[in-house]
Write a protein that holds these residues in place. Structure first.
Motif, PDB file in Angstrom:
ATOM      1  N   PHE A   1       0.785  -1.234   0.300  1.00 34.64           N
ATOM      2  CA  PHE A   1       0.015   0.090   0.110  1.00 34.64           C
ATOM      3  C   PHE A   1       0.783   1.144   0.064  1.00 34.64           C
ATOM      4  O   PHE A   1       0.288   2.493   0.225  1.00 34.64           O
ATOM      5  CB  PHE A   1      -0.925   0.010   1.253  1.00 34.64           C
ATOM      6  CG  PHE A   1      -1.776   1.031   1.276  1.00 34.64           C
ATOM      7  CD1 PHE A   1      -2.220   2.002   2.058  1.00 34.64           C
ATOM      8  CD2 PHE A   1      -2.946   0.927  -0.118  1.00 34.64           C
ATOM      9  CE1 PHE A   1      -3.317   2.767   2.156  1.00 34.64           C
ATOM     10  CE2 PHE A   1      -3.838   1.788   0.061  1.00 34.64           C
ATOM     11  CZ  PHE A   1      -4.093   2.749   1.106  1.00 34.64           C
TER      12      PHE A   1
ATOM     13  N   GLN B   1       6.363   7.387  -1.104  1.00 36.16           N
ATOM     14  CA  GLN B   1       5.246   7.502  -1.743  1.00 36.16           C
ATOM     15  C   GLN B   1       3.787   7.370  -0.735  1.00 36.16           C
ATOM     16  O   GLN B   1       3.084   6.318  -0.627  1.00 36.16           O
ATOM     17  CB  GLN B   1       5.018   6.183  -2.690  1.00 36.16           C
ATOM     18  CG  GLN B   1       5.720   6.065  -3.645  1.00 36.16           C
ATOM     19  CD  GLN B   1       5.769   4.729  -4.521  1.00 36.16           C
ATOM     20  OE1 GLN B   1       4.917   4.136  -4.559  1.00 36.16           O
ATOM     21  NE2 GLN B   1       6.721   4.738  -5.670  1.00 36.16           N
TER      22      GLN B   1
ATOM     23  N   THR C   1      -1.159   8.694  -2.355  1.00 40.81           N
ATOM     24  CA  THR C   1      -1.586   7.885  -3.567  1.00 40.81           C
ATOM     25  C   THR C   1      -3.138   8.139  -4.034  1.00 40.81           C
ATOM     26  O   THR C   1      -3.704   8.376  -2.896  1.00 40.81           O
ATOM     27  CB  THR C   1      -1.343   6.452  -3.247  1.00 40.81           C
ATOM     28  OG1 THR C   1      -0.078   6.188  -2.737  1.00 40.81           O
ATOM     29  CG2 THR C   1      -1.499   5.610  -4.496  1.00 40.81           C
TER      30      THR C   1
ATOM     31  N   TYR D   1      -6.356   6.827  -5.821  1.00 42.24           N
ATOM     32  CA  TYR D   1      -6.879   5.620  -6.094  1.00 42.24           C
ATOM     33  C   TYR D   1      -8.133   5.931  -6.943  1.00 42.24           C
ATOM     34  O   TYR D   1      -8.697   7.265  -6.890  1.00 42.24           O
ATOM     35  CB  TYR D   1      -7.523   4.786  -4.776  1.00 42.24           C
ATOM     36  CG  TYR D   1      -6.149   3.760  -4.384  1.00 42.24           C
ATOM     37  CD1 TYR D   1      -6.612   2.443  -4.190  1.00 42.24           C
ATOM     38  CD2 TYR D   1      -5.108   4.230  -4.179  1.00 42.24           C
ATOM     39  CE1 TYR D   1      -5.662   1.488  -3.673  1.00 42.24           C
ATOM     40  CE2 TYR D   1      -3.980   3.308  -3.751  1.00 42.24           C
ATOM     41  CZ  TYR D   1      -4.420   2.085  -3.492  1.00 42.24           C
ATOM     42  OH  TYR D   1      -3.414   1.013  -3.419  1.00 42.24           O
TER      43      TYR D   1
ATOM     44  N   TYR E   1      -8.544  -4.391   2.012  1.00 44.28           N
ATOM     45  CA  TYR E   1      -7.574  -4.260   1.179  1.00 44.28           C
ATOM     46  C   TYR E   1      -7.013  -5.454   0.747  1.00 44.28           C
ATOM     47  O   TYR E   1      -6.409  -6.343   1.199  1.00 44.28           O
ATOM     48  CB  TYR E   1      -6.357  -3.269   2.026  1.00 44.28           C
ATOM     49  CG  TYR E   1      -5.278  -2.961   0.992  1.00 44.28           C
ATOM     50  CD1 TYR E   1      -5.444  -1.982   0.022  1.00 44.28           C
ATOM     51  CD2 TYR E   1      -4.250  -3.720   1.236  1.00 44.28           C
ATOM     52  CE1 TYR E   1      -4.436  -1.544  -0.764  1.00 44.28           C
ATOM     53  CE2 TYR E   1      -2.990  -3.297   0.206  1.00 44.28           C
ATOM     54  CZ  TYR E   1      -3.204  -2.353  -0.793  1.00 44.28           C
ATOM     55  OH  TYR E   1      -2.244  -2.038  -1.624  1.00 44.28           O
TER      56      TYR E   1
ATOM     57  N   ARG F   1      -3.843  -4.303  -5.205  1.00 42.32           N
ATOM     58  CA  ARG F   1      -3.825  -3.171  -4.624  1.00 42.32           C
ATOM     59  C   ARG F   1      -5.380  -2.170  -4.634  1.00 42.32           C
ATOM     60  O   ARG F   1      -5.409  -1.316  -5.259  1.00 42.32           O
ATOM     61  CB  ARG F   1      -2.739  -2.104  -5.593  1.00 42.32           C
ATOM     62  CG  ARG F   1      -1.639  -2.633  -5.162  1.00 42.32           C
ATOM     63  CD  ARG F   1      -0.342  -1.798  -6.041  1.00 42.32           C
ATOM     64  NE  ARG F   1      -0.311  -0.335  -5.111  1.00 42.32           N
ATOM     65  CZ  ARG F   1       0.241   0.640  -5.656  1.00 42.32           C
ATOM     66  NH1 ARG F   1       0.426   0.730  -6.881  1.00 42.32           N
ATOM     67  NH2 ARG F   1       0.050   1.478  -5.075  1.00 42.32           N
TER      68      ARG F   1
ATOM     69  N   ARG G   1      -9.330   1.451  -6.709  1.00 45.77           N
ATOM     70  CA  ARG G   1      -7.922   0.726  -7.265  1.00 45.77           C
ATOM     71  C   ARG G   1      -6.838   1.577  -7.635  1.00 45.77           C
ATOM     72  O   ARG G   1      -6.997   2.833  -7.845  1.00 45.77           O
ATOM     73  CB  ARG G   1      -8.093  -0.186  -8.396  1.00 45.77           C
ATOM     74  CG  ARG G   1      -9.088  -1.383  -8.571  1.00 45.77           C
ATOM     75  CD  ARG G   1      -9.441  -2.353  -9.732  1.00 45.77           C
ATOM     76  NE  ARG G   1     -10.041  -3.455  -9.356  1.00 45.77           N
ATOM     77  CZ  ARG G   1     -11.372  -3.805  -9.415  1.00 45.77           C
ATOM     78  NH1 ARG G   1     -12.103  -2.491  -9.616  1.00 45.77           N
ATOM     79  NH2 ARG G   1     -11.787  -4.852  -9.261  1.00 45.77           N
ATOM     80  N   ALA G   2      -5.639   1.141  -7.410  1.00 41.56           N
ATOM     81  CA  ALA G   2      -4.433   1.998  -7.904  1.00 41.56           C
ATOM     82  C   ALA G   2      -4.364   2.152  -9.249  1.00 41.56           C
ATOM     83  O   ALA G   2      -5.069   1.376  -9.869  1.00 41.56           O
ATOM     84  CB  ALA G   2      -3.236   1.083  -7.247  1.00 41.56           C
TER      85      ALA G   2
ATOM     86  N   GLN H   1      -3.508  -0.440 -11.766  1.00 43.20           N
ATOM     87  CA  GLN H   1      -4.646  -1.616 -11.942  1.00 43.20           C
ATOM     88  C   GLN H   1      -5.597  -1.231 -12.690  1.00 43.20           C
ATOM     89  O   GLN H   1      -6.754  -1.935 -12.744  1.00 43.20           O
ATOM     90  CB  GLN H   1      -5.175  -1.884 -10.694  1.00 43.20           C
ATOM     91  CG  GLN H   1      -4.164  -2.409  -9.421  1.00 43.20           C
ATOM     92  CD  GLN H   1      -3.493  -3.740  -9.801  1.00 43.20           C
ATOM     93  OE1 GLN H   1      -3.888  -4.447 -10.227  1.00 43.20           O
ATOM     94  NE2 GLN H   1      -2.052  -3.464  -9.588  1.00 43.20           N
TER      95      GLN H   1
END
Length: 329
Positions: free
Chosen positions: A20, A26, A29, A31, A101, A106, A132-133, A136
């Motif tokens: 994560f 990082q 992030t 999503y 999660y 991810r 989702r990241a 993905q």
């Protein structure tokens, strides 16, 4: 409404942290959810907040923090603020949320329980939220409500869904209900309503405990402490309708507190009267309840007779409530 009932995916915490991107450079992030649009997630240890940009399906005028809560292992417990549509629906409100999660995908997934008969342009009709990241397959672009509907209509439905979605639809591993309620109560006494609500959510997430009146009352008190009176009343009304005598009495007492704070004296008087008729009595050594009793006393003669009746009682040792009125059930 009670939270969804997902199961805990058994991923190691260290693996979760690396997947994560909680450590290192990082920390921020973004999503993406299909209808939901982008959300910037920012973590600080186990605590997570999410900020949605302006616009999107809820047409926010400015960027807004809409997600907050904490991870317990790979399960996120917190709250999310969403818009709703429907004739009798609150246009925007916060909802308890549990997300699972999945390290490999991810992705975060869970069900948001909206008000009865309501929908949100940020969610499919199932209420399933999947974030989702970017790597993905999620595009980092705001999604309008119309575009989201078109995307959902055009996209073929997966027969089984992603691993995160499947995990989020399963049942939660059993918890020690009594111990979890005690933890929630302790957090209430510590004036930490968000942490308290997370404990009560864990109880309500159990299939057999989805109508646990003590947990529902705890959620109501958690919202009351955060000055969210409408949400508090919804939980307290549900607790009052499903609980046994002592639980009903507890819910009536806290409804009286909410109504007193809203300066609805007549309704508060009736709720306090009903609490006493159901057998409510103030628990010994509970600073939170004592604070509310003092608030009633400051109203002068309005609640004088009811307070005299309440303080003339003594809660029987060993039969303390399992709700917000007792620190030691």
């Amino acid at each position: 409404m009670s939270p969804p009932t997902p199961t805990l995916a058994l991923a190691a915490v260290a693996c979760l942290a690396s997947g994560f991107a909680w450590a290192g450079p990082q920390l921020n992030t973004t999503y993406q959810g299909d209808a939901f649009g982008p959300i910037e997630l920012r973590s600080d240890g186990e605590h997570l907040v999410g900020t949605a940009p302006a616009g999107g399906p809820c047409q926010r005028p400015v960027a807004e923090q809409i997600l907050t809560g904490d991870f317990q292992g790979n399960v996120f417990l917190g709250e999310i603020t969403l818009c709703q549509t429907g004739d009798t629906c609150t246009p925007s409100r916060s909802f308890p949320l549990m997300l699972v999660y999945n390290v490999e995908e991810r992705a975060l997934a869970g069900v948001v329980r909206l008000e009865g008969g309501c929908e949100s342009p940020a969610l499919p009709k199932s209420g399933m939220l999947v974030l989702r990241a970017p790597d993905q397959g999620a595009a980092l672009t705001p999604v309008t409500a119309q575009a989201a509907e078109q995307r959902q209509a055009q996209a073929p439905s997966a027969p089984s869904g992603g691993a995160a979605q499947v995990a989020a639809q399963r049942r939660l591993e059993p918890v020690d209900v009594a111990a979890t309620l005690r933890q929630g109560q302790a957090q209430l006494l510590a004036q930490n309503p968000i942490a308290a609500s997370q404990q009560f959510q864990l109880v309500l997430a159990q299939e057999r405990e989805k109508n646990n009146a003590w947990a529902l009352t705890g959620m109501g008190v958690s919202h009351f402490l955060r000055h969210q009176q409408q949400e508090a009343l919804k939980y307290l009304e549900q607790a009052r309708s499903v609980g046994p005598g002592p639980a009903r009495a507890e819910a009536w007492f806290w409804m009286a507190c909410v109504k007193r704070a809203a300066q609805e004296s007549r309704v508060a008087q009736e709720a306090l009267r009903r609490a006493l008729a159901e057998g409510w009595s103030p628990p010994e050594g509970n600073a939170l309840v004592e604070r509310e009793l003092q608030q009633f006393a400051r109203e002068g003669a309005l609640y004088e007779q009811q307070l005299k009746q309440a303080r003339g009682r003594k809660r029987v040792q060993g039969r303390e409530s399992q709700g917000a009125g007792s620190a030691s059930p």
